[in-house]
Design an enzyme around this catalytic site. Sequence first.
Site, PDB file in Angstrom:
ATOM      1  N   HIS A 350      30.354  33.616  51.876  1.00  0.00           N
ATOM      2  CA  HIS A 350      30.497  34.357  50.617  1.00  0.00           C
ATOM      3  C   HIS A 350      30.146  35.829  50.861  1.00  0.00           C
ATOM      4  O   HIS A 350      29.081  36.145  51.393  1.00  0.00           O
ATOM      5  CB  HIS A 350      29.613  33.759  49.520  1.00  0.00           C
ATOM      6  CG  HIS A 350      29.930  34.343  48.177  1.00  0.00           C
ATOM      7  ND1 HIS A 350      30.880  33.796  47.342  1.00  0.00           N
ATOM      8  CD2 HIS A 350      29.491  35.452  47.556  1.00  0.00           C
ATOM      9  CE1 HIS A 350      30.993  34.536  46.263  1.00  0.00           C
ATOM     10  NE2 HIS A 350      30.161  35.554  46.365  1.00  0.00           N
ATOM     11  N   ALA A 351      31.051  36.719  50.460  1.00  0.00           N
ATOM     12  CA  ALA A 351      30.898  38.136  50.802  1.00  0.00           C
ATOM     13  C   ALA A 351      29.624  38.731  50.210  1.00  0.00           C
ATOM     14  O   ALA A 351      29.265  38.442  49.068  1.00  0.00           O
ATOM     15  CB  ALA A 351      32.105  38.924  50.290  1.00  0.00           C
ATOM     16  N   HIS A 380      34.720  46.303  46.957  1.00  0.00           N
ATOM     17  CA  HIS A 380      33.591  45.840  46.141  1.00  0.00           C
ATOM     18  C   HIS A 380      32.294  45.906  46.954  1.00  0.00           C
ATOM     19  O   HIS A 380      31.286  46.464  46.512  1.00  0.00           O
ATOM     20  CB  HIS A 380      33.865  44.402  45.674  1.00  0.00           C
ATOM     21  CG  HIS A 380      32.725  43.773  44.949  1.00  0.00           C
ATOM     22  ND1 HIS A 380      32.625  43.755  43.570  1.00  0.00           N
ATOM     23  CD2 HIS A 380      31.598  43.155  45.390  1.00  0.00           C
ATOM     24  CE1 HIS A 380      31.502  43.163  43.210  1.00  0.00           C
ATOM     25  NE2 HIS A 380      30.855  42.782  44.293  1.00  0.00           N
ATOM     26  N   GLU A 381      32.330  45.357  48.144  1.00  0.00           N
ATOM     27  CA  GLU A 381      31.117  45.320  48.971  1.00  0.00           C
ATOM     28  C   GLU A 381      30.691  46.728  49.399  1.00  0.00           C
ATOM     29  O   GLU A 381      29.509  47.058  49.394  1.00  0.00           O
ATOM     30  CB  GLU A 381      31.320  44.434  50.208  1.00  0.00           C
ATOM     31  CG  GLU A 381      31.598  42.962  49.905  1.00  0.00           C
ATOM     32  CD  GLU A 381      30.575  42.329  48.986  1.00  0.00           C
ATOM     33  OE1 GLU A 381      29.411  42.770  48.961  1.00  0.00           O
ATOM     34  OE2 GLU A 381      30.939  41.382  48.256  1.00  0.00           O
ATOM     35  N   HIS A 384      28.625  48.469  46.917  1.00  0.00           N
ATOM     36  CA  HIS A 384      27.190  48.148  47.002  1.00  0.00           C
ATOM     37  C   HIS A 384      26.514  49.015  48.067  1.00  0.00           C
ATOM     38  O   HIS A 384      25.454  49.586  47.848  1.00  0.00           O
ATOM     39  CB  HIS A 384      26.988  46.683  47.399  1.00  0.00           C
ATOM     40  CG  HIS A 384      27.312  45.682  46.319  1.00  0.00           C
ATOM     41  ND1 HIS A 384      26.825  45.776  45.053  1.00  0.00           N
ATOM     42  CD2 HIS A 384      28.049  44.540  46.349  1.00  0.00           C
ATOM     43  CE1 HIS A 384      27.245  44.730  44.337  1.00  0.00           C
ATOM     44  NE2 HIS A 384      27.997  43.978  45.103  1.00  0.00           N
ATOM     45  N   GLU A 408      27.507  45.866  40.533  1.00  0.00           N
ATOM     46  CA  GLU A 408      28.749  45.124  40.759  1.00  0.00           C
ATOM     47  C   GLU A 408      29.984  45.932  40.389  1.00  0.00           C
ATOM     48  O   GLU A 408      31.099  45.573  40.767  1.00  0.00           O
ATOM     49  CB  GLU A 408      28.727  43.813  39.949  1.00  0.00           C
ATOM     50  CG  GLU A 408      27.606  42.856  40.322  1.00  0.00           C
ATOM     51  CD  GLU A 408      27.603  42.478  41.792  1.00  0.00           C
ATOM     52  OE1 GLU A 408      28.668  42.536  42.430  1.00  0.00           O
ATOM     53  OE2 GLU A 408      26.515  42.134  42.313  1.00  0.00           O
ATOM     54  N   HIS A 508      27.063  31.002  43.349  1.00  0.00           N
ATOM     55  CA  HIS A 508      25.925  31.658  42.700  1.00  0.00           C
ATOM     56  C   HIS A 508      24.937  30.688  42.073  1.00  0.00           C
ATOM     57  O   HIS A 508      23.817  31.079  41.755  1.00  0.00           O
ATOM     58  CB  HIS A 508      26.437  32.662  41.665  1.00  0.00           C
ATOM     59  CG  HIS A 508      27.360  33.686  42.255  1.00  0.00           C
ATOM     60  ND1 HIS A 508      28.621  33.365  42.721  1.00  0.00           N
ATOM     61  CD2 HIS A 508      27.196  35.009  42.491  1.00  0.00           C
ATOM     62  CE1 HIS A 508      29.198  34.452  43.208  1.00  0.00           C
ATOM     63  NE2 HIS A 508      28.353  35.467  43.092  1.00  0.00           N
ATOM     64  N   TYR A 518      28.476  40.217  36.569  1.00  0.00           N
ATOM     65  CA  TYR A 518      29.905  40.391  36.862  1.00  0.00           C
ATOM     66  C   TYR A 518      30.719  40.577  35.590  1.00  0.00           C
ATOM     67  O   TYR A 518      31.747  41.250  35.590  1.00  0.00           O
ATOM     68  CB  TYR A 518      30.441  39.208  37.669  1.00  0.00           C
ATOM     69  CG  TYR A 518      29.708  38.993  38.971  1.00  0.00           C
ATOM     70  CD1 TYR A 518      29.872  39.866  40.036  1.00  0.00           C
ATOM     71  CD2 TYR A 518      28.818  37.924  39.124  1.00  0.00           C
ATOM     72  CE1 TYR A 518      29.188  39.677  41.230  1.00  0.00           C
ATOM     73  CE2 TYR A 518      28.137  37.727  40.306  1.00  0.00           C
ATOM     74  CZ  TYR A 518      28.321  38.603  41.360  1.00  0.00           C
ATOM     75  OH  TYR A 518      27.641  38.415  42.531  1.00  0.00           O
TER      76      TYR A 518
HETATM   77  O1  X8Z Z   1      30.122  37.305  44.340  1.00  0.00           O
HETATM   78  C1  X8Z Z   1      30.882  38.240  44.233  1.00  0.00           C
HETATM   79  C2  X8Z Z   1      30.932  39.330  45.303  1.00  0.00           C
HETATM   80  C3  X8Z Z   1      29.619  39.555  45.932  1.00  0.00           C
HETATM   81  S1  X8Z Z   1      28.451  40.275  44.873  1.00  0.00           S
HETATM   82  C4  X8Z Z   1      31.910  38.922  46.377  1.00  0.00           C
HETATM   83  N1  X8Z Z   1      31.734  38.312  43.186  1.00  0.00           N
HETATM   84  C5  X8Z Z   1      31.778  37.285  42.159  1.00  0.00           C
HETATM   85  C6  X8Z Z   1      32.345  35.979  42.700  1.00  0.00           C
HETATM   86  O2  X8Z Z   1      32.858  35.967  43.816  1.00  0.00           O
HETATM   87  O3  X8Z Z   1      32.283  34.966  42.002  1.00  0.00           O
HETATM   88  C7  X8Z Z   1      32.677  39.392  42.924  1.00  0.00           C
HETATM   89  C8  X8Z Z   1      33.481  38.924  41.752  1.00  0.00           C
HETATM   90  C9  X8Z Z   1      32.690  37.850  41.090  1.00  0.00           C
HETATM   91 ZN    ZN Z   2      28.884  42.238  44.434  1.00  0.00          ZN
END
Ligand code: X8Z
Ligand code: ZN
Length: 609
Positions: A350-351, A380-381, A384, A408, A508, A518
């Site tokens: 997960h990024a 996105h990354e 951050h 975010e 998450h 988000y």
């Molecule tokens: O978790 C993330 C990022 C890292 S903060 C990749 N996002 C959420 C997800 O993947 O569920 C970005 C969009 C929403």
């Molecule tokens: Zn993020």
Amino acid sequence: MPEVNKSWSILVLPLALFACNPTAEVNTPTVDNNPTAKAAVEFVAQAEERLSRSGQEAERMAWVYSNFITADTEMLAAMANEKHTAAQVELAVGAARFNHVRGLDDNTRRKLGMLRSGIVMPAPSDAVKTAEQSEIGAKMSGMYGKGEYCYADGDCLDLGRLSDIMAESRDPAALLEAWNGWRTTAPPLKSLYSRQVELANEGAAELGFPDLGAMWRSSYDMPPEDFPGELDRLWDEVKPLYDALHCHVRARLGEQYGTDLVPQNGLIPAHLLGNMWAQDWSNIYPLVAPEETVSAYDLSAILRERGFDAIDMVKAGEIFFSSLGFEKLPKTFWERSLFVKPEDRDVVCHASAWDVDENEDLRIKMCIKVNAEDFKTIHHELGHNYYQRAYNQESYLYRTSANDGFHEAVGDTIALSITPEYLQQIGLLENVPDASGDLELLMKRALEGVAFLPFGLLVDQWRWKVFAGETSPGGYNELWWQLREKYQGVTAPNERPPDAFDPGAKYHVPANTPYTRYFLARILQFQFHRSLCEIAGDEGPVHRCSIYGSQQAGQRLNAMLEMGRREPWPEELEALTGQREMDATAILDYFAPLKTWLDEQNQGRQCGW
Ligand code: X8Z
Ligand code: ZN
């Protein structure tokens, strides 16, 4: 652990365990039974120093763990995280002693508040329980990272490969198997998760909060009881746009898959939307594309045709930020980041973006695929990382974003500037489509950003109820699907097994990363974009605006990022946008032409569910 955690790695082990032996800590602030304002200032300074040290240690351990998942790294990461959380909890208790001290300066008062309430995963002070909590957090993180589903032919696929099926297949049976397959990884997490909830709630209660959800809601520079109403206000404003998109997409999916599978007055089965969680629908663009548009470009195809690899994609992201006046990323970023999924070991794919030393040691960790979705996620990354570097001159507790939605939103704001014109400027696109291409751009953006809104909201609606004890573990999954239906208008494609734990199949939840951020980011990114375009002097429609190359926009953005958490977020928002409120009109105005088109399409259709 956003508020008092330096990194924005979303992995950082949620848990912490304790083993708190205060006398061993050189920097434990002294206890004073008659605290004064001067003592408060000293307490805060010592607390910042101590948290900075334990935070960096935990950060490095978490980095190693999530890059090399083994039994040993799991334990090392849990131990470091335990120490950091123990420090956080101890300092939260210590900070409360200054609640009634008079004559505190604003910064000290603000920082004491952050120390008291800014822990994402508080631990109970009982040593045995805090040890248990830390182990659970580390274990869940590794289990999610290693998750895979094995097909009858013996082929075992990880989340990345199952997600490819969700994105590319148009065979309902294949989609269903991938969808169900990934969810077979979650039931083993359920008892761990419910125990984690118990322990974290106990930790929150010790710090004076009714439950962990109440603690999370207390980090928004407003009375925590007002925060849910603020979310409702924003959701009510954007819901008509979501409903219009839902209606059109459901109609087109009905044409593709038949109305038995996609009933035209009901919920959309969650496996048909191109994404494992139905949170981003961009992969089904070809199915829902406006008929009158000729597809002007397919960024995934372009990236592949041009032979882009993961590093080239990240370099392109860096070039964008450089064009705004941000300094280039440090050499160590390129040496230490993880860009490609390694073949030989388990990692958390997960990024995430990391700031290991709270200074220059910035990194991303991502299993990049060469496609448009990951191109956006890279921006996105990097958002951050540039935020982290911008606020690194602030003191420890202010080295984070104005609120967690801001963190975010930055990279996503930049991603809105990846317009056809921008792609042409950097040589990726030959011809920029004329205004008739707007509908394509807007539809693609809506499938990402508008489709996401209810999902962004519901994850924590679920968690807040779980934390508040409104459902027992036996009711977790049912509540999840009630909310999925209510907010997103999607349904489980088949009956869920009795042991199903579908929320646990979303990163998450086992990683204990708050999710409302988000949703907020989706609102804020359009506000930021609107203002930055104005600052850049762009006079065209806001969806065609790219701030690429605008030093003025870069300076104003940087001015906000540099502030970190120093001011309440409305002040920081005002500094950039002139507005003190999160305002959904920006996203609504951006998509107004699409909304008009959707409303025309939906005439005669029965919308809603
Ligand atoms: O978790 C993330 C990022 C890292 S903060 C990749 N996002 C959420 C997800 O993947 O569920 C970005 C969009 C929403
Ligand atoms: Zn993020």
